[in-house]
Structure formats: structure tokens, C-alpha cells
Design a protein around this motif. Structure first.
Motif, short mmCIF file in Angstrom:
data_model
loop_
_atom_site.label_atom_id
_atom_site.label_comp_id
_atom_site.label_asym_id
_atom_site.label_seq_id
_atom_site.Cartn_x
_atom_site.Cartn_y
_atom_site.Cartn_z
N LEU A 123 0.82 -1.20 0.00
CA LEU A 123 0.00 0.00 0.00
C LEU A 123 0.86 1.26 0.00
O LEU A 123 0.44 2.31 -0.50
CB LEU A 123 -0.93 0.01 1.22
CG LEU A 123 -2.02 -1.07 1.23
CD1 LEU A 123 -2.76 -1.05 2.56
CD2 LEU A 123 -2.99 -0.85 0.09
N ARG A 124 2.08 1.16 0.55
CA ARG A 124 2.97 2.32 0.54
C ARG A 124 3.72 2.47 -0.78
O ARG A 124 4.45 3.44 -0.95
CB ARG A 124 3.97 2.22 1.70
CG ARG A 124 3.35 2.49 3.06
CD ARG A 124 4.42 2.80 4.09
NE ARG A 124 5.28 1.65 4.36
CZ ARG A 124 5.06 0.76 5.34
NH1 ARG A 124 4.00 0.90 6.13
NH2 ARG A 124 5.89 -0.24 5.52
N GLY A 125 3.55 1.50 -1.69
CA GLY A 125 4.13 1.66 -3.01
C GLY A 125 5.08 0.58 -3.46
O GLY A 125 5.51 0.59 -4.62
N SER A 126 5.45 -0.35 -2.59
CA SER A 126 6.34 -1.43 -3.02
C SER A 126 5.56 -2.43 -3.87
O SER A 126 4.33 -2.43 -3.89
CB SER A 126 6.97 -2.12 -1.82
OG SER A 126 6.00 -2.85 -1.11
N ARG A 127 6.31 -3.29 -4.57
CA ARG A 127 5.68 -4.23 -5.49
C ARG A 127 6.19 -5.64 -5.21
O ARG A 127 7.40 -5.85 -5.11
CB ARG A 127 5.99 -3.85 -6.95
CG ARG A 127 5.37 -2.54 -7.38
CD ARG A 127 5.69 -2.27 -8.84
NE ARG A 127 7.10 -2.00 -9.04
CZ ARG A 127 7.64 -0.79 -9.13
NH1 ARG A 127 6.86 0.27 -9.03
NH2 ARG A 127 8.93 -0.63 -9.32
N PRO A 128 5.30 -6.62 -5.12
CA PRO A 128 5.76 -8.01 -4.99
C PRO A 128 6.18 -8.57 -6.33
O PRO A 128 6.11 -7.88 -7.36
CB PRO A 128 4.51 -8.73 -4.45
CG PRO A 128 3.38 -7.96 -5.04
CD PRO A 128 3.84 -6.52 -5.09
N ASP A 129 6.60 -9.79 -6.32
CA ASP A 129 6.95 -10.49 -7.55
C ASP A 129 5.79 -10.39 -8.54
O ASP A 129 4.62 -10.50 -8.15
CB ASP A 129 7.25 -11.96 -7.22
CG ASP A 129 7.78 -12.72 -8.41
OD1 ASP A 129 6.99 -12.98 -9.34
OD2 ASP A 129 8.97 -13.09 -8.40
N PRO A 130 6.05 -10.17 -9.83
CA PRO A 130 4.95 -10.06 -10.80
C PRO A 130 4.02 -11.26 -10.78
O PRO A 130 2.82 -11.12 -11.04
CB PRO A 130 5.68 -9.95 -12.14
CG PRO A 130 7.00 -9.36 -11.81
CD PRO A 130 7.37 -9.91 -10.47
N ARG A 131 4.55 -12.45 -10.47
CA ARG A 131 3.68 -13.62 -10.44
C ARG A 131 2.73 -13.57 -9.26
O ARG A 131 1.59 -14.05 -9.33
CB ARG A 131 4.56 -14.88 -10.40
CG ARG A 131 5.41 -15.06 -11.63
CD ARG A 131 6.48 -16.09 -11.44
NE ARG A 131 7.48 -15.66 -10.47
CZ ARG A 131 8.55 -16.37 -10.15
NH1 ARG A 131 8.76 -17.55 -10.71
NH2 ARG A 131 9.42 -15.91 -9.27
N VAL A 132 3.16 -12.99 -8.14
CA VAL A 132 2.28 -12.85 -6.98
C VAL A 132 1.18 -11.84 -7.27
O VAL A 132 0.08 -11.93 -6.72
CB VAL A 132 3.11 -12.46 -5.74
CG1 VAL A 132 2.21 -12.21 -4.53
CG2 VAL A 132 4.13 -13.53 -5.42
N GLN A 133 1.45 -10.89 -8.13
CA GLN A 133 0.42 -9.91 -8.47
C GLN A 133 -0.80 -10.60 -9.10
O GLN A 133 -1.93 -10.16 -8.91
CB GLN A 133 1.00 -8.86 -9.40
CG GLN A 133 2.09 -8.00 -8.77
CD GLN A 133 2.71 -7.02 -9.74
OE1 GLN A 133 2.09 -6.65 -10.74
NE2 GLN A 133 3.92 -6.57 -9.45
N HIS A 134 -0.57 -11.67 -9.87
CA HIS A 134 -1.70 -12.40 -10.43
C HIS A 134 -2.52 -13.08 -9.33
O HIS A 134 -3.75 -13.16 -9.41
CB HIS A 134 -1.20 -13.44 -11.44
CG HIS A 134 -0.72 -12.84 -12.72
ND1 HIS A 134 -1.55 -12.57 -13.78
CD2 HIS A 134 0.52 -12.44 -13.12
CE1 HIS A 134 -0.86 -12.03 -14.78
NE2 HIS A 134 0.40 -11.95 -14.41
N LEU A 135 -1.85 -13.54 -8.29
CA LEU A 135 -2.59 -14.12 -7.16
C LEU A 135 -3.39 -13.05 -6.43
O LEU A 135 -4.51 -13.30 -5.98
CB LEU A 135 -1.61 -14.79 -6.19
CG LEU A 135 -0.80 -15.97 -6.73
CD1 LEU A 135 0.16 -16.49 -5.67
CD2 LEU A 135 -1.71 -17.08 -7.21
N MET A 136 -2.82 -11.86 -6.30
CA MET A 136 -3.55 -10.76 -5.67
C MET A 136 -4.82 -10.43 -6.46
O MET A 136 -5.90 -10.24 -5.88
CB MET A 136 -2.65 -9.53 -5.57
CG MET A 136 -1.42 -9.72 -4.69
SD MET A 136 -0.22 -8.38 -4.90
CE MET A 136 -1.17 -6.98 -4.31
N ALA A 137 -4.69 -10.36 -7.78
CA ALA A 137 -5.85 -10.04 -8.62
C ALA A 137 -6.92 -11.12 -8.49
O ALA A 137 -8.12 -10.82 -8.43
CB ALA A 137 -5.42 -9.88 -10.07
N GLU A 138 -6.51 -12.39 -8.43
CA GLU A 138 -7.49 -13.46 -8.29
C GLU A 138 -8.18 -13.43 -6.94
O GLU A 138 -9.39 -13.64 -6.84
CB GLU A 138 -6.80 -14.81 -8.51
CG GLU A 138 -7.67 -16.02 -8.21
CD GLU A 138 -8.88 -16.15 -9.10
OE1 GLU A 138 -9.78 -16.96 -8.77
OE2 GLU A 138 -8.96 -15.45 -10.14
#
Length: 595
Positions: A66-81
Motif C-alpha cells: 500500500l505504501r508503493g512497493s511491489r511483490p513479484d509479478p507472479r504474486v500480483q496475479h494471485l492478488m488479482a485473483e
């Protein structure tokens, strides 16, 4: 002063951190879900379990995002799901507010880089440069915005994780997506509206109420959270299902153009077939009867090895062979031979999905099953499409999504052709029976199981005598032992552990001794059921047989069952039979690591 001076390094890092703006898009989505940060992290962890990866995120991780950092791009797909399931609508990765050039920066890291967190909060792992490969592989599974992607093109991405040369990073953990299943059911029912339905043709006196029509016209409700205990069943019956030869095909309805940030639709929109526009392709000679026969014989061999010794023995060779078929499947001219090649490719994609599911890579398995359905559709094989839906239903059941499982099982039965043979009908009805039982409808479940038993009784003898029968199809024929296994799943889902134990034992007696993987899984499930009933000594006997069977098997599910044994037996460690069993489990497991 040098950049490495420690007096300047903290200020430089802090300056970089301040340049990253807070992620307002993610915060708005999180507020819409009414989740706490801890609940969001827990949901992502659960999705990781579904696809066989172990994540350790907590509320502090979400606070960093929430403060602006980014997880691994593959984890982002899990977040979206996770957000999609909670909100009941599709949330794409682009809506998370995490667009970055992380892969480019990570590519400069050395091959031996240790996992650390960057100064700006981004996560960096070992072999960070290989993220470019992993992310590109996952992106290749996304649909073409124009809807013109041929199903064979997805085989390259599905086989890339295990095809030589060796990769520096693990396969991309594609999330298991419920929305993908819901869209599949809606699209397949509209496509099959003109085809004879399995119940109407096979058992007109047993037509169900107008539940199918209602299910086809409303948005399927969100699936419940996975249960806290492992389902007693596997991805499919241990022996698998049968993919049939091509039959009559009804032209598919035009699907809506997919969102380019979503995961692949089950069937591409109608496009110019065989344009051979993929990069690196060139015209090839049209396949002949020899090529078609070879593909089907390879599928038969791989299916036989999977049932006997597990997917770990065939994973790399199966993926390599399937990747070599991409060009013939993509560029062949419309002909009976080309349809035969597509049908063989569907069988092989089905087998690859079983291997991925066996390794708990359910996101990749889901896409391989969907690709098998698309290839079967291209081959004018509605029976193959129905069997792929049936496999997707079993997978959803295993992962604890009973509503999605039931919708897929119903769609499989509705879409099967009227001339499907009795073995296929039995396979479809058995899957429907388990899905009905998981939904709590005992009457419908037992009725579907009865239909499966009657259909299997009508099947020719060579379709029920196991993998060595001369009439066996490449993806496995349905046999009595498999139906008894499904019956045990049904009784377990209904809470009848005694009936489940009875049917599992009957399945073991009927199953050929050569199907070591299937027998090992049945023995493990039998032992766990016996232990849950307080029958410790009988459970230990079943576990002893399980250890004897799995010595020659390389299977992710078998290995997982072996690892559960010490945990389940720990409360009884003082018993003599348990001590002897635990002594055997301390020995190294065969095939503990298989690539």
C-alpha cells in the motif's frame, strides 16, 4: 565521496523510498472488499496453496504494498485473483497500480544473488534475471486481445517450464481462476445448445428439473472457501478418462473479446485457421496416417506410464514431445488427418494437465485442460470437449469449489454427443455424482451414480479390463475399479466413511497390480479414512501397503500423502505398529526430487 560510503547510503535509500507514491488503486480495492490487511494476506496464501507454492505474507507485507512497493509479478496475479473472488467481478493486474520495470532492473542481478528486499521495497529473489522468462511465460498464457490465438500456441507456454534447456527459475505459478471456469460453462452451454444432450438421449425418463436452464442464464455464485481438510479425492479418477475419436462438430458461438489482462478463455473466437503467422514457423508437409497413428501411440504410452509409475517419470518427455507438435497443429490444412492430429494433441494436453495437477501446479493444469478442450473442439470432437470439462470439474472438487465443480460436471453431461459410448457416459455420470454429493444433494448423487453403473455394465469387456486391454484409448478407459473409487469419493463427501472404506477396498481388489500410482493413492486414502474411524491397526496395514506401492512411483500426490503420515500418526507414537511404520517413513522417499 564514493557512492558506497556508508554515511551516504541510508540517505540515498531513503530518497528512493520517498519517490515511490502510495498505491491508492490497491487501497481502494482493499477498502471495497472490507478485508483487513491480514485477511488479504491470508487469502493470497490460500491461493498459493492451491497452486503448490508456500507464501509467507502477512499484514506487514500488505502495508508495504500500500505504501508503493511491489511483490513479484507472479504474486500480483494471485492478488488479482483473490480480489476477484471477494468482489465477485474480474479484477485485472493492471488495476492493482503496480506497473513497473522491475524485471529489467532484476536482470542485472548476479546469477547467485540471494533473496533480499530492495531499498525501495521491491522484492528481489535468487536468479532475478530469470523473472523475465517466468513473467514472459505467464504472459504467453494470456489471451490475444483480438481473439485470434490458436489453442496450439498456448502449448509453447504450457510446456516451456519443463522443456530443456534447464531453466534457472521455477515455472510461473499461474493462479487457479474461478472466473475462468464460470466463463467456460457459459460459453460451452451456448455453443452446445444445438447438440443432443446426454440425459435427453441416454435416460429420458430421468431428466432433471429445469436446473440446467437456470444455471445457464444466471451468474454462477462465488465458490466457497476451500475446506480446512484435504478432499479425499484426486484431480480425477486414478485411471483417468477416455478421449474419443472426432465426431460431428457444431460451429461454436462467437465468444466476447477477452480482456487482455485476464487469463485465457476456453475457446478462441472464430479465426482464419492455419495462417501459420507465429514467429519462427515455416510451412510443413501435411500429416499423413503414419503421423496421426504415431501421435496416438505416444499418447497411449504416456498414459500407461502415468498410471503405472506417476507423472514424474514422463513430465519432461511428454512436454518435449507436445512442444514439437505445435507447428503441425498450428499450420496444418483442413483435413481428416489434421483433425486426427488435433485430437491426439488434445489427448496429450490432457495428460500434461494431469501431470501438472499431480504436482499441485493447479493453475498450469487448469490451462492445460482448457487447451485440451480447445484442441478437441478444433478436431470436431465434442466428446473430447466433454471429457476435458469433466476433468476440470474434478479439479474444482479437489480444490474445494463445489459450485464450480457441479456447473462443470453438468456442462460436461449436457455437451456430450448422443452417440458417446457407454464407458464415456459412465465416466461423465460418475463425475456428476461426486459433484452432487459435494453439494450436499444425496438423492441426485445416488441417482447419477446408478446411471454410471448401468452404463458401465453396457460397455464392451475390453474397455473395463485395465490399461493392458487391446481396445484401450490413449487417455485411459473407464473401468470398474475407477467407478468404485468414485463411489468412495461420493460416500466420503456425504459423510458415510464406512461406505467409502468399503468401496475403496473393492476398488483395490479390482484394480490391476501394475497401476502402482493409482493403487498407492487408494491405499493412502484408505489408511486415512480408517484412522479417522479409530481403526488404527487396519490403518497401519494400509499404510504399509502404501509404502510398498509408492517405492517405484514418482508422483507429487503420492509424495504429499507420504509426508502426511508422520503428522497423522504422531498422537499414537507409543503404539508398536505405529513405531514400525514411522521407522519406515524415516527412510528417504523414492523420487523425493524429480526436477
Amino acid at each position: 565521496m564514493r557512492p558506497s560510503d556508508p554515511t551516504h547510503a541510508p540517505a540515498h535509500a531513503a530518497g528512493r523510498a520517498r519517490t515511490r507514491p502510495p498505491n491508492r488503486a490497491l487501497r481502494a480495492l482493499l477498502e471495497e472488499t472490507e478485508w483487513t490487511q491480514a485477511a488479504f494476506a491470508h487469502a493470497i496464501t490460500r491461493l498459493g496453496v492451491e497452486i503448490g507454492i508456500h507464501l509467507r505474507y502477512d499484514r506487514t507485507s500488505v502495508a508495504h504494498w500500500l505504501r508503493g512497493s511491489r511483490p513479484d509479478p507472479r504474486v500480483q496475479h494471485l492478488m488479482a485473483e483473490a480480489l476477484s473472488r471477494r468482489l465477485g467481478r474480474r479484477v485485472t493486474v493492471s488495476e492493482l497500480g503496480m506497473r513497473s520495470t522491475q524485471g529489467a532492473r532484476g536482470a542485472r542481478a548476479g546469477a547467485g544473488a540471494r533473496r533480499r528486499r530492495g531499498a525501495d521495497g521491491d522484492e528481489e529473489g535468487p536468479h532475478a534475471g530469470s523473472r523475465n522468462y517466468a513473467t514472459a511465460t505467464l504472459d504467453a498464457l494470456l489471451p490475444d486481445p483480438g481473439g485470434h490465438t490458436h489453442p496450439a500456441d498456448r502449448l509453447t507456454a504450457l510446456t516451456a517450464p519443463v522443456v530443456p534447456p534447464p531453466r534457472a527459475d521455477a515455472p510461473p505459478p499461474a493462479p487457479y481462476t474461478l472466473r475462468l471456469l464460470e466463463e467456460s460453462v457459459r460459453h460451452d452451454r451456448s455453443r452446445d445448445s444445438e447438440q443432443p444432450r446426454i440425459r435427453a438421449q441416454f435416460d429420458p425418463e430421468e431428466r432433471r428439473p429445469a436446473r440446467h436452464e437456470r444455471a445457464a442464464t444466471h451468474e454462477p455464485p462465488a465458490a466457497p472457501e476451500p475446506s480446512g481438510h484435504p478432499a479425499p479425492s484426486g484431480l480425477s479418477t486414478p485411471s483417468g478418462g477416455r478421449m474419443a475419436h472426432p465426431g460431428h462438430r457444431t460451429p461454436p458461438a462467437t465468444a466476447p473479446a477477452p480482456d487482455p489482462a485476464t487469463l485465457p478463455a476456453t475457446a478462441p473466437a472464430a479465426a482464419a485457421r492455419n495462417t501459420c503467422s507465429a514467429r519462427g514457423t515455416r510451412p510443413s508437409a501435411p500429416p499423413g496416417p503414419g503421423e496421426v497413428a504415431s501421435v496416438h501411440e505416444h499418447a497411449r504410452f504416456f498414459a500407461l506410464q502415468a498410471d503405472r509409475y506417476g507423472g514424474g517419470h514422463i513430465r519432461t518427455s511428454l512436454a518435449a514431445y507436445l512442444s514439437g507438435l505445435v507447428r503441425p497443429l498450428r499450420c496444418g490444412e483442413e483435413s481428416a488427418a489434421h483433425r486426427g492430429m488435433l485430437a491426439g494433441g488434445a489427448r496429450l494436453s490432457y495428460l500434461l494437465a494431469r501431470v501438472y495437477a499431480d504436482e499441485q501446479r493447479h493453475g498450469l493444469a487448469q490451462r492445460a485442460f482448457l487447451t485440451a478442450a480447445d484442441l478437441a473442439s478444433e478436431a470436431d470432437d465434442p466428446e473430447g470437449v466433454a471429457l476435458a470439462r469433466r476433468a476440470l470439474s474434478s479439479q474444482a472438487h479437489q480444490l474445494g469449489h463445489p459450485r464450480a465443480s457441479l456447473a462443470l460436471a453438468e456442462a460436461a453431461c449436457e455437451g456430450a454427443p448422443a452417440d458417446a459410448d457407454p464407458s464415456t457416459r459412465a465416466f461423465l455420470y460418475a463425475g456428476l455424482a461426486v459433484a452432487e454429493a459435494a453439494g450436499g444433494d444425496r438423492t441426485r448423487a445416488l441417482a447419477a451414480l446408478g446411471r454410471a453403473e448401468r452404463q458401465l455394465a453396457c460397455a464392451p469387456a475390453d474397455l473395463t479390463t485395465g490399461p493392458a486391454s487391446p481396445g484401450r484409448e490413449p487417455v485411459g478407459s473407464y473401468q470398474d475399479a475407477a467407478l468404485l473409487y468414485q463411489s468412495s469419493q461420493l460416500h466420503a463427501a456425504l459423510g458415510d466413511r464406512t461406505g467409502a472404506i468399503r468401496d475403496l477396498r473393492s476398488s483395490l481388489r479390482a484394480r490391476p497390480s501394475g497401476e502402482r500410482r493409482s493403487r498407492a493413492l487408494c491405499q493412502a486414502e484408505l489408511a486415512e479414512l480408517l484412522l479417522s474411524c479409530g481403526r488404527l491397526e487396519e490403518a497401519c496395514v494400509s499404510w504399509q501397503d502404501f509404502l510398498a506401492e509408492c517405492a517405484q512411483v514418482r508422483s507429487g500426490r503420492v509424495l504429499a500423502a507420504r509426508s502426511r503420515m508422520p503428522v497423522l500418526l504422531r498422537p499414537y507414537a507409543r503404539e508398536r505398529c505405529v513405531q514400525a511404520l514411522l521407522a519406515r517413513t524415516r527412510a528417504p522417499a523414492a523420487g523425493r526430487r524429480y526436477g
